[in-house]
Scaffold this active site. Structure first.
Site, PDB file in Angstrom:
ATOM      1  N   ILE A  75      59.247 -14.728 -54.028  1.00 27.78           N
ATOM      2  CA  ILE A  75      59.112 -15.000 -55.464  1.00 27.78           C
ATOM      3  C   ILE A  75      60.467 -14.689 -56.067  1.00 27.78           C
ATOM      4  O   ILE A  75      61.054 -13.640 -55.774  1.00 27.78           O
ATOM      5  CB  ILE A  75      58.039 -14.135 -56.145  1.00 27.78           C
ATOM      6  CG1 ILE A  75      56.643 -14.513 -55.634  1.00 27.78           C
ATOM      7  CG2 ILE A  75      58.115 -14.280 -57.667  1.00 27.78           C
ATOM      8  CD1 ILE A  75      55.534 -13.685 -56.248  1.00 27.78           C
ATOM      9  N   GLU A 109      56.245  -8.162 -48.288  1.00 22.51           N
ATOM     10  CA  GLU A 109      57.257  -7.120 -48.148  1.00 22.51           C
ATOM     11  C   GLU A 109      58.089  -7.129 -49.423  1.00 22.51           C
ATOM     12  O   GLU A 109      58.409  -8.192 -49.939  1.00 22.51           O
ATOM     13  CB  GLU A 109      58.194  -7.381 -46.961  1.00 22.51           C
ATOM     14  CG  GLU A 109      57.542  -7.269 -45.605  1.00 22.51           C
ATOM     15  CD  GLU A 109      56.988  -8.594 -45.111  1.00 22.51           C
ATOM     16  OE1 GLU A 109      56.163  -8.564 -44.181  1.00 22.51           O
ATOM     17  OE2 GLU A 109      57.344  -9.654 -45.658  1.00 22.51           O
ATOM     18  N   ASN A 114      63.399  -2.014 -55.169  1.00 19.08           N
ATOM     19  CA  ASN A 114      63.012  -2.946 -56.238  1.00 19.08           C
ATOM     20  C   ASN A 114      61.738  -2.435 -56.921  1.00 19.08           C
ATOM     21  O   ASN A 114      60.645  -2.953 -56.700  1.00 19.08           O
ATOM     22  CB  ASN A 114      62.824  -4.358 -55.685  1.00 19.08           C
ATOM     23  CG  ASN A 114      62.632  -5.383 -56.785  1.00 19.08           C
ATOM     24  OD1 ASN A 114      62.365  -5.043 -57.935  1.00 19.08           O
ATOM     25  ND2 ASN A 114      62.757  -6.649 -56.422  1.00 19.08           N
ATOM     26  N   TYR A 121      53.423  -5.860 -58.267  1.00 20.63           N
ATOM     27  CA  TYR A 121      52.462  -6.049 -57.186  1.00 20.63           C
ATOM     28  C   TYR A 121      51.312  -5.051 -57.291  1.00 20.63           C
ATOM     29  O   TYR A 121      50.150  -5.406 -57.060  1.00 20.63           O
ATOM     30  CB  TYR A 121      53.166  -5.951 -55.832  1.00 20.63           C
ATOM     31  CG  TYR A 121      54.223  -7.007 -55.640  1.00 20.63           C
ATOM     32  CD1 TYR A 121      54.021  -8.329 -56.060  1.00 20.63           C
ATOM     33  CD2 TYR A 121      55.440  -6.692 -55.051  1.00 20.63           C
ATOM     34  CE1 TYR A 121      55.002  -9.294 -55.892  1.00 20.63           C
ATOM     35  CE2 TYR A 121      56.424  -7.666 -54.871  1.00 20.63           C
ATOM     36  CZ  TYR A 121      56.190  -8.959 -55.296  1.00 20.63           C
ATOM     37  OH  TYR A 121      57.157  -9.915 -55.131  1.00 20.63           O
TER      38      TYR A 121
END
Length: 151
Positions: A75, A109, A114, A121
């Site tokens: 993404i 992953e 990050n 998520y």
């Protein structure tokens, strides 16, 4: 001003996707050949989309699905467009496609450094299940492996 539009990625979108890939991931970016290989598997085992705003591709994402498992492959949203929910829109589309394909679990992953992506998520129900040491190359940054079970 029109809202963002998510549509299937086509080969003609590769130049824009590669610009974003290099903007975000620099020397760890996928190659055009890698992305082309992913597109060649659509729709059989892959689902790649782009997100357009005002006719410009500003984001993309991809899902791999086999049997009853999915994997968020990538993404990315241009830096100038981050923070406005576009990553969440792409993730929503990929998770909906995983559901349409009968995936019971979706994996991904994410770079250990990050934190904004990790928070995104987690908001979507992903939980940490492991670490892949030095997964990202050449930087050697660890990857956090996450899983989301069918909701």
């Amino acid at each position: 001003m029109t809202g963002p539009v998510i549509r299937p990625m086509a080969e003609a979108d590769l130049p824009a996707a590669m610009e974003i890939e290099h903007e975000l991931f620099a020397d760890e970016a996928w190659t055009e050949g890698m992305l082309l290989g992913e597109l060649a598997e659509q729709p059989r085992t892959r689902h790649y989309v782009v997100l357009e705003r005002e006719g410009e591709v500003v984001g993309y994402g991809g899902l791999a699905a086999a049997a009853d498992e999915g994997d968020i492959q990538t993404i990315g949203v241009r830096l100038a467009h981050q923070g406005g929910g576009l990553g969440a829109a792409l993730l929503t589309e990929l998770l909906e496609e995983a559901g349409r394909r009968g995936c019971r679990a979706v994996f991904l992953e994410v770079r250990a450094d990050n934190e904004p992506a990790q928070r995104l998520y987690e908001k979507f129900g992903f939980v940490r299940i492991g670490i892949r040491k030095r997964y990202y190359q050449p930087s050697g940054v660890d990857a956090i492996v996450m899983r989301r079970d069918k909701q």
